[in-house]
Design a protein around this motif. Structure first.
Motif, PDB file in Angstrom:
ATOM      1  N   LYS A  13      47.830 -29.901 -17.920  1.00 26.24           N
ATOM      2  CA  LYS A  13      48.441 -31.199 -18.183  1.00 26.24           C
ATOM      3  C   LYS A  13      47.910 -31.812 -19.473  1.00 26.24           C
ATOM      4  CE  LYS A  13      47.097 -34.928 -16.043  1.00 26.24           C
ATOM      5  NZ  LYS A  13      46.814 -35.968 -15.026  1.00 26.24           N
ATOM      6  N   SER A  14      46.592 -31.800 -19.649  1.00 25.86           N
ATOM      7  CA  SER A  14      46.026 -32.418 -20.853  1.00 25.86           C
ATOM      8  C   SER A  14      46.447 -31.661 -22.102  1.00 25.86           C
ATOM      9  CB  SER A  14      44.502 -32.488 -20.756  1.00 25.86           C
ATOM     10  OG  SER A  14      43.925 -31.196 -20.666  1.00 25.86           O
ATOM     11  N   THR A  15      46.582 -30.334 -22.017  1.00 29.13           N
ATOM     12  CA  THR A  15      47.026 -29.546 -23.161  1.00 29.13           C
ATOM     13  C   THR A  15      48.441 -29.951 -23.561  1.00 29.13           C
ATOM     14  OG1 THR A  15      45.630 -27.672 -22.510  1.00 29.13           O
ATOM     15  CG2 THR A  15      47.443 -27.210 -24.009  1.00 29.13           C
ATOM     16  N   TRP A  16      49.304 -30.170 -22.563  1.00 26.01           N
ATOM     17  CA  TRP A  16      50.676 -30.611 -22.836  1.00 26.01           C
ATOM     18  C   TRP A  16      50.684 -32.006 -23.451  1.00 26.01           C
ATOM     19  CZ3 TRP A  16      53.612 -34.740 -21.012  1.00 26.01           C
ATOM     20  CH2 TRP A  16      54.978 -34.694 -21.322  1.00 26.01           C
ATOM     21  N   MET A  21      51.260 -35.592 -28.153  1.00 23.89           N
ATOM     22  CA  MET A  21      50.650 -36.621 -28.996  1.00 23.89           C
ATOM     23  C   MET A  21      50.570 -36.148 -30.441  1.00 23.89           C
ATOM     24  SD  MET A  21      47.598 -38.071 -26.499  1.00 23.89           S
ATOM     25  CE  MET A  21      47.119 -39.419 -27.599  1.00 23.89           C
ATOM     26  N   ARG A  22      50.211 -34.893 -30.629  1.00 26.99           N
ATOM     27  CA  ARG A  22      50.112 -34.356 -31.994  1.00 26.99           C
ATOM     28  C   ARG A  22      51.476 -34.341 -32.664  1.00 26.99           C
ATOM     29  NH1 ARG A  22      49.936 -29.009 -34.327  1.00 26.99           N
ATOM     30  NH2 ARG A  22      48.669 -29.040 -36.233  1.00 26.99           N
ATOM     31  N   GLU A  23      52.514 -34.038 -31.906  1.00 26.67           N
ATOM     32  CA  GLU A  23      53.873 -34.040 -32.449  1.00 26.67           C
ATOM     33  C   GLU A  23      54.292 -35.434 -32.903  1.00 26.67           C
ATOM     34  OE1 GLU A  23      56.054 -32.455 -29.183  1.00 26.67           O
ATOM     35  OE2 GLU A  23      55.613 -30.354 -29.682  1.00 26.67           O
ATOM     36  N   LEU A 294      51.451 -42.236 -14.645  1.00 23.57           N
ATOM     37  CA  LEU A 294      50.599 -41.138 -14.179  1.00 23.57           C
ATOM     38  C   LEU A 294      51.407 -40.074 -13.461  1.00 23.57           C
ATOM     39  CD1 LEU A 294      48.261 -42.986 -15.035  1.00 23.57           C
ATOM     40  CD2 LEU A 294      47.117 -42.393 -12.894  1.00 23.57           C
ATOM     41  N   ARG A 295      52.353 -40.502 -12.654  1.00 16.28           N
ATOM     42  CA  ARG A 295      53.178 -39.527 -11.922  1.00 16.28           C
ATOM     43  C   ARG A 295      54.052 -38.711 -12.880  1.00 16.28           C
ATOM     44  NH1 ARG A 295      53.128 -43.856  -8.163  1.00 16.28           N
ATOM     45  NH2 ARG A 295      54.954 -44.832  -9.143  1.00 16.28           N
ATOM     46  N   GLU A 296      54.611 -39.370 -13.895  1.00 13.44           N
ATOM     47  CA  GLU A 296      55.476 -38.666 -14.842  1.00 13.44           C
ATOM     48  C   GLU A 296      54.666 -37.709 -15.722  1.00 13.44           C
ATOM     49  OE1 GLU A 296      58.735 -38.625 -14.878  1.00 13.44           O
ATOM     50  OE2 GLU A 296      58.821 -40.032 -13.206  1.00 13.44           O
ATOM     51  N   LEU A 297      53.465 -38.131 -16.127  1.00 16.45           N
ATOM     52  CA  LEU A 297      52.618 -37.247 -16.932  1.00 16.45           C
ATOM     53  C   LEU A 297      52.221 -36.007 -16.133  1.00 16.45           C
ATOM     54  CD1 LEU A 297      50.293 -39.853 -18.675  1.00 16.45           C
ATOM     55  CD2 LEU A 297      52.022 -38.434 -19.790  1.00 16.45           C
ATOM     56  N   LYS A 298      51.977 -36.197 -14.868  1.00 13.71           N
ATOM     57  CA  LYS A 298      51.618 -35.057 -14.018  1.00 13.71           C
ATOM     58  C   LYS A 298      52.747 -34.036 -13.973  1.00 13.71           C
ATOM     59  CE  LYS A 298      49.813 -33.943  -9.412  1.00 13.71           C
ATOM     60  NZ  LYS A 298      49.399 -34.502  -8.095  1.00 13.71           N
ATOM     61  N   SER A 301      57.220 -34.555 -17.631  1.00 17.34           N
ATOM     62  CA  SER A 301      58.655 -34.790 -17.653  1.00 17.34           C
ATOM     63  C   SER A 301      59.136 -35.323 -19.002  1.00 17.34           C
ATOM     64  CB  SER A 301      59.031 -35.801 -16.564  1.00 17.34           C
ATOM     65  OG  SER A 301      58.479 -37.073 -16.871  1.00 17.34           O
ATOM     66  N   VAL A 302      60.461 -35.368 -19.135  1.00 16.70           N
ATOM     67  CA  VAL A 302      61.078 -35.957 -20.324  1.00 16.70           C
ATOM     68  C   VAL A 302      60.713 -37.438 -20.415  1.00 16.70           C
ATOM     69  CG1 VAL A 302      63.268 -36.533 -21.424  1.00 16.70           C
ATOM     70  CG2 VAL A 302      62.981 -34.299 -20.338  1.00 16.70           C
ATOM     71  N   VAL A 303      60.656 -38.104 -19.273  1.00 22.11           N
ATOM     72  CA  VAL A 303      60.258 -39.513 -19.238  1.00 22.11           C
ATOM     73  C   VAL A 303      58.848 -39.679 -19.778  1.00 22.11           C
ATOM     74  CG1 VAL A 303      59.778 -41.483 -17.726  1.00 22.11           C
ATOM     75  CG2 VAL A 303      61.793 -40.064 -17.312  1.00 22.11           C
ATOM     76  N   ALA A 304      57.939 -38.778 -19.401  1.00 16.99           N
ATOM     77  CA  ALA A 304      56.561 -38.834 -19.887  1.00 16.99           C
ATOM     78  C   ALA A 304      56.505 -38.623 -21.397  1.00 16.99           C
ATOM     79  CB  ALA A 304      55.718 -37.787 -19.177  1.00 16.99           C
ATOM     80  N   LYS A 305      57.306 -37.703 -21.880  1.00 17.90           N
ATOM     81  CA  LYS A 305      57.332 -37.440 -23.323  1.00 17.90           C
ATOM     82  C   LYS A 305      57.800 -38.665 -24.092  1.00 17.90           C
ATOM     83  CE  LYS A 305      58.518 -33.757 -26.517  1.00 17.90           C
ATOM     84  NZ  LYS A 305      59.069 -32.387 -26.646  1.00 17.90           N
ATOM     85  N   ARG A 306      58.820 -39.332 -23.555  1.00 17.38           N
ATOM     86  CA  ARG A 306      59.309 -40.548 -24.202  1.00 17.38           C
ATOM     87  C   ARG A 306      58.263 -41.658 -24.164  1.00 17.38           C
ATOM     88  NH1 ARG A 306      65.257 -40.377 -21.315  1.00 17.38           N
ATOM     89  NH2 ARG A 306      66.200 -38.795 -22.693  1.00 17.38           N
ATOM     90  N   TYR A 307      57.503 -41.712 -23.085  1.00 23.75           N
ATOM     91  CA  TYR A 307      56.465 -42.746 -22.975  1.00 23.75           C
ATOM     92  C   TYR A 307      55.364 -42.498 -23.995  1.00 23.75           C
ATOM     93  CZ  TYR A 307      53.532 -46.319 -20.929  1.00 23.75           C
ATOM     94  OH  TYR A 307      52.784 -47.449 -20.757  1.00 23.75           O
TER      95      TYR A 307
END
Length: 322
Positions: A13-16, A21-23, A294-298, A301-307
């Motif tokens: 998860k942290s690697t993703w 974040m780098r992108e 937290l749930r989306e990052l786990k 998801s696309v929602v997490a990426k947008r956040y």
């Protein structure tokens, strides 16, 4: 925003999250985890570290060689193994090393690390001078990263191009609250339990007022209740450190990296989305959003990426306002 992540804590998860974040403009530095492992009395496998670096290309900008604390010979052997395997790590001049080893490291990579900055204010009397000596030894051809060097009383005026800190987490670890003093553009820290209505610094009082944090919230939320909640101390302190990062870059041309474990990334993203250039935060929104984020990052998801994109957009906007 600049993040230092220890390989000792890295997971899928942290690697993703780091890659995303780098992108979006973050600088990511990977630490080998040698110091963490040393304190925990565990070993970090050089083969495992190298395998992870190969697998995780795209989620970092730089990475630090695996040093062996207490042994200059073993540290250099580890470094040479990485070089011969096609890697280009940042060499580490440990406290036990002669400063002259920096000359060897610079031949392969001008970016080097100098260890010893994690001893708090006590290192102010000698650590900046050690970094300057190492710079002179390499004819100023090196670009130094001061490992753990952001103690109280430090103003950023050293030859280190980059530094990192875990002090931004001192709220949850030691009960200290960090706050941004807008009148002096500096970070200040106070033990939370020693602050009263009469002794509260004006800058902190103003920050809390602008964040709509009253005495009830202070009493109920001084410490985190659960993983789904952010405490007042954490929230105000992290917002202040985000401004410290921006200020160091603007005033001294120095990049401060926040040393993280995976859970820290979640805190940073939620607070980075909801902080302002005056050090205030939208605490109610942070509290409301945290569990969902937290749930989306786990789920990655696309929602997490947008956040993540939203959080960093706000960080860059605040940086441009500073």
């Amino acid at each position: 925003m600049n993040i230092l992540m220890s390989y000792a804590y890295a997971d899928e998860k942290s690697t993703w999250i780091l890659k995303t974040m780098r992108e979006n403009g973050c600088k990511i530095l990977i630490d080998s985890g040698a110091f963490t492992a040393f304190n925990a009395h565990i070993n970090v496998s050089l083969d495992g570290y190298c395998a992870w670096l190969k697998k995780s290309i795209g989620c970092y900008d730089e990475y630090i060689a695996l040093d062996v604390i207490g042994s200059e010979d073993e540290t250099q052997k580890s470094y040479r193994r990485m070089i011969s395997s096609g890697f280009s790590p940042m060499g580490v001049v440990t406290i036990d090393d002669s400063p002259s080893v920096a000359k060897m490291y610079v031949e392969d990579n001008p970016r080097i690390c100098v260890a010893g900055g994690a001893f708090g204010s006590s290192c102010l009397s000698w650590f900046p001078a050690r970094m300057e000596l190492i710079s002179r030894i390499t004819d100023h051809e090196c670009s130094i990263h001061g490992l753990g060097f952001t103690p109280n009383g430090y103003d950023g005026k050293t030859c280190a191009k980059t530094v990192d800190s875990s002090s931004w987490k001192s709220g949850r670890r030691f009960g200290n609250i960090a706050y941004w003093d807008s009148s002096t553009s500096t970070l200040a820290t106070k033990p939370w339990k020693k602050i009263t209505a009469e002794t509260m610094p004006d800058s902190l009082a103003k920050s809390l007022m602008m964040s709509n944090i009253d005495s009830v919230k202070l009493n109920e939320n001084t410490r985190r209740i659960s993983r789904m909640k952010c405490s007042v101390i954490d929230t105000v302190s992290i917002a202040a450190w985000l401004l410290r990062m921006i200020s160091a870059r603007r005033l001294h041309g120095q990049d401060v990296y926040l040393a993280c474990i995976p859970d820290d990334l979640e805190d940073l993203l939620v607070i980075a989305t909801n902080f302002n250039s005056d050090g205030s935060v939208n605490f109610e929104k942070i509290d409301a959003e945290r569990g969902h984020v937290l749930r989306e990052l786990k789920k990655q998801s696309v929602v997490a990426k947008r956040y993540i994109q939203k959080a960093l957009d706000n960080y860059w906007a605040v940086s441009n306002e500073y």
